[in-house]
Design a protein around this motif. Structure first.
Motif: not given
Ligand SMILES: [Zn+2]
Length: 91
Positions: A35-47
């Motif tokens: 939850e500390q990571l920015p949304a852009a990192a969430h998308r990159m990691i999920d992809d």
């Protein structure tokens, strides 16, 4: 082994390290880290996870701030529980 219940989710934990007793379980720590990571990192990691677990772990290590092993394994499990899995290219 020492046993305790995670103060966040109540899951049963065990450790040989007395200083870990009554601390959050690995999954709760992974959730807080995520939850500390920015949304852009969430998308990159999920992809990356959808391409495979190893790419997912590498993407976590490349994030800012990075998620390193062994926490990355807990974070990976957290994303799996959230429905992000290898082989799911639908989104
Ligand atoms: Zn927990």
């Amino acid at each position: 082994m020492l046993h305790w219940l995670c103060p966040h989710c109540g899951v049963r934990c065990e450790t040989s390290l007395p200083e870990r007793v009554n601390t959050p379980c690995g999954l709760c720590v992974a959730t807080a880290t995520w939850e500390q990571l920015p949304a852009a990192a969430h998308r990159m990691i999920d992809d990356a996870i959808r391409r495979g677990n190893i790419p997912g772990l590498l993407a976590m290590r490349a994030a800012d701030p990075p998620i390193n092993l062994p926490h990355a394994m807990d974070a990976l499990e957290y994303r799996h529980q959230a429905g992000v899995r290898p082989g799911d290219a639908s989104s």
